[in-house]
Scaffold this motif. Structure first.
Motif, mmCIF file in Angstrom:
data_model
loop_
_atom_site.group_PDB
_atom_site.id
_atom_site.type_symbol
_atom_site.label_atom_id
_atom_site.label_comp_id
_atom_site.label_asym_id
_atom_site.label_seq_id
_atom_site.Cartn_x
_atom_site.Cartn_y
_atom_site.Cartn_z
ATOM 1 N N ALA A 278 0.853 -1.207 0.000
ATOM 2 C CA ALA A 278 0.000 0.000 0.000
ATOM 3 C C ALA A 278 0.881 1.246 0.000
ATOM 4 O O ALA A 278 2.001 1.237 0.530
ATOM 5 C CB ALA A 278 -0.902 -0.006 1.236
ATOM 6 N N LEU A 279 0.365 2.326 -0.566
ATOM 7 C CA LEU A 279 1.104 3.595 -0.543
ATOM 8 C C LEU A 279 0.980 4.235 0.835
ATOM 9 O O LEU A 279 1.902 4.896 1.302
ATOM 10 C CB LEU A 279 0.532 4.551 -1.604
ATOM 11 C CG LEU A 279 0.557 4.023 -3.046
ATOM 12 C CD1 LEU A 279 -0.133 5.001 -3.986
ATOM 13 C CD2 LEU A 279 2.002 3.781 -3.480
ATOM 14 N N GLY A 298 -3.547 1.650 -8.132
ATOM 15 C CA GLY A 298 -4.753 1.015 -8.680
ATOM 16 C C GLY A 298 -4.604 -0.483 -8.912
ATOM 17 O O GLY A 298 -5.462 -1.281 -8.553
ATOM 18 N N GLU A 299 -3.441 -0.866 -9.509
ATOM 19 C CA GLU A 299 -3.267 -2.279 -9.879
ATOM 20 C C GLU A 299 -3.092 -3.197 -8.671
ATOM 21 O O GLU A 299 -3.179 -4.416 -8.787
ATOM 22 C CB GLU A 299 -2.092 -2.430 -10.881
ATOM 23 C CG GLU A 299 -0.739 -2.053 -10.347
ATOM 24 C CD GLU A 299 -0.439 -0.552 -10.428
ATOM 25 O OE1 GLU A 299 0.708 -0.184 -10.218
ATOM 26 O OE2 GLU A 299 -1.369 0.244 -10.673
ATOM 27 N N ASP A 300 -2.839 -2.617 -7.484
ATOM 28 C CA ASP A 300 -2.593 -3.444 -6.287
ATOM 29 C C ASP A 300 -3.872 -3.773 -5.524
ATOM 30 O O ASP A 300 -3.823 -4.435 -4.493
ATOM 31 C CB ASP A 300 -1.653 -2.709 -5.311
ATOM 32 C CG ASP A 300 -0.260 -2.610 -5.864
ATOM 33 O OD1 ASP A 300 0.018 -3.305 -6.851
ATOM 34 O OD2 ASP A 300 0.525 -1.824 -5.319
ATOM 35 N N ARG A 301 -5.002 -3.290 -6.017
ATOM 36 C CA ARG A 301 -6.246 -3.384 -5.242
ATOM 37 C C ARG A 301 -6.556 -4.816 -4.791
ATOM 38 O O ARG A 301 -6.882 -5.063 -3.644
ATOM 39 C CB ARG A 301 -7.364 -2.833 -6.120
ATOM 40 C CG ARG A 301 -8.659 -2.680 -5.444
ATOM 41 C CD ARG A 301 -9.609 -2.013 -6.407
ATOM 42 N NE ARG A 301 -10.897 -2.687 -6.328
ATOM 43 C CZ ARG A 301 -11.864 -2.544 -7.215
ATOM 44 N NH1 ARG A 301 -11.695 -1.758 -8.252
ATOM 45 N NH2 ARG A 301 -12.999 -3.164 -7.049
ATOM 46 N N HIS A 302 -6.420 -5.770 -5.726
ATOM 47 C CA HIS A 302 -6.835 -7.140 -5.389
ATOM 48 C C HIS A 302 -5.841 -7.802 -4.441
ATOM 49 O O HIS A 302 -6.224 -8.466 -3.487
ATOM 50 C CB HIS A 302 -7.071 -7.953 -6.654
ATOM 51 C CG HIS A 302 -8.228 -7.377 -7.439
ATOM 52 N ND1 HIS A 302 -9.513 -7.438 -6.975
ATOM 53 C CD2 HIS A 302 -8.261 -6.675 -8.595
ATOM 54 C CE1 HIS A 302 -10.315 -6.819 -7.828
ATOM 55 N NE2 HIS A 302 -9.577 -6.336 -8.815
ATOM 56 N N THR A 303 -4.530 -7.577 -4.689
ATOM 57 C CA THR A 303 -3.499 -8.132 -3.788
ATOM 58 C C THR A 303 -3.705 -7.591 -2.386
ATOM 59 O O THR A 303 -3.607 -8.316 -1.399
ATOM 60 C CB THR A 303 -2.103 -7.653 -4.270
ATOM 61 O OG1 THR A 303 -2.078 -7.666 -5.665
ATOM 62 C CG2 THR A 303 -0.988 -8.464 -3.660
ATOM 63 N N LEU A 304 -3.979 -6.281 -2.306
ATOM 64 C CA LEU A 304 -4.166 -5.663 -0.982
ATOM 65 C C LEU A 304 -5.402 -6.228 -0.289
ATOM 66 O O LEU A 304 -5.383 -6.502 0.906
ATOM 67 C CB LEU A 304 -4.318 -4.153 -1.127
ATOM 68 C CG LEU A 304 -3.005 -3.404 -1.208
ATOM 69 C CD1 LEU A 304 -3.253 -1.967 -1.607
ATOM 70 C CD2 LEU A 304 -2.299 -3.455 0.142
ATOM 71 N N GLY A 305 -6.467 -6.394 -1.059
ATOM 72 C CA GLY A 305 -7.700 -6.956 -0.492
ATOM 73 C C GLY A 305 -7.427 -8.329 0.121
ATOM 74 O O GLY A 305 -7.850 -8.627 1.233
#
Ligand code: PMV
Length: 321
Positions: A278-279, A298-305
């Motif tokens: 996360a930033l 934006g592209e990290d949304r699913h990994t972060l979830g």
């Protein structure tokens, strides 16, 4: 209390809606007059509707999510703040103080999670009552009534929650000053991770007040810095420059930690988000539970979830602002 048996639902006389909110920066410091930034969350809404009841029925409040109903003239304590908002709204109109109405509330906004659920429900109800009474309430009128509801719920609110919810626009807020509305120009991805622990606003605000009384100089300096962070965040968002935004949110979190409102359940999710790329990640709202706000590429949304789920988040929501 029965509210109509199995007959088809009557057509509402009026409806009102209001969004959830998040505080991006500045919670707690805002109670002491420092600046804060808040945003409406439009994919989570509270809804109120007014339908006509049989003559002599009086006004009944039905809060579906709380599974409670109550007469307006003798409200259930759990619905007292809402009842006060409805009573104040009726008092501003030509209506009887106890019209034969059923006021139904449904809300998608999680309760006690720093998303302004109480203010949003009150705002939706005030708008529905005004419309049903064919009264013209300005946003300022609605805001005054919803602020009273916040006082009922929280004792010493800054006014930021009711203001962002009633005006339904991102704002830079300072107590006692006109809100500065703006349009964020940064294309961002914000996630909200629910700790599963309710956030008690009154307890958190009181804990910060006690800390401030014990170390006034230090706490004042932290709050002043939080206010400066909010002002800089506002400028960056208006100019469309992401720049220092992640660093500012992370610094705000470091100061919230010092204020003592980041509980272990908050820290666990913040750490998981940062470890997963996360930033920025911070408490949003009163803290001591509630939710964690995550700024993501934006592209990290699913990994972060997935990382937040694995760290025990009860829910992870993508915010539509
Ligand atoms: O009730 P919450 O979690 O949205 O918190 C409100 C924000 C505080 O700054 C902690 C209190 C206030 O009145 O501004």
């Amino acid at each position: 209390m029965a509210t109509g048996g199995n007959r088809p639902a009557p057509c509402p006389l009026a409806r009102g809606t209001a969004p959830a909110k998040i505080i991006l920066t500045g919670e707690h410091a805002v109670v002491y007059g420092f600046a804060a930034v808040a945003l409406p969350v439009r994919n989570l809404q509270a809804h109120a509707s007014v339908t006509r009841a049989a003559p002599g029925y009086g006004t009944v409040l039905v809060a579906h999510d709380l599974m409670r109903s109550s007469r307006l003239r003798d409200p259930d304590p759990a619905l007292q703040a809402l009842a006060t908002s409805v009573q104040q709204s009726l008092a501003k109109t030509d209506m009887d103080r106890d019209p034969d109405w059923i006021i139904q509330i449904r809300s998608q906004i999680p309760v006690a999670r720093g998303m302004g659920s109480g203010a949003a429900v009150a705002c939706a109800a005030v708008r529905a009552v005004a419309q049903a009474a064919q009264a013209d309430f300005s946003d300022a009128d609605v805001n005054t009534i919803v602020f009273q509801c916040e006082r009922h719920l929280h004792g010493n609110p800054s006014g930021i929650d009711n203001t962002v919810i009633v005006y339904n626009r991102p704002l830079l807020f300072g107590k006692g000053q006109d809100p500065v509305f703006f349009t964020p120009r940064v294309p961002w991805t914000l996630l909200l991770a629910d700790t599963g622990e309710p956030s008690a606003t009154v307890a958190a605000v009181q804990a910060v007040a006690a800390l401030r009384a014990s170390a006034p100089g230090r706490v004042e300096a932290w709050m002043e810095e939080i206010g400066e962070i909010s002002r800089e965040v506002h400028t960056l968002l208006c100019q469309g420059r992401e720049g220092r935004l992640p660093a500012l949110l992370n610094r705000n979190q470091a100061l919230l930690r010092r204020l003592g409102v980041s509980a272990p359940c908050n820290e666990r999710l913040i750490q998981a988000a940062m470890d997963a790329g996360a930033l920025a990640a911070k408490v949003t709202g009163a803290g001591l539970g509630g939710q964690v706000l995550v700024l993501a590429a934006g592209e990290d949304r699913h990994t972060l979830g997935q990382a937040l789920d694995a760290a025990g988040a009860q829910a992870v929501r993508h915010l539509v602002l």
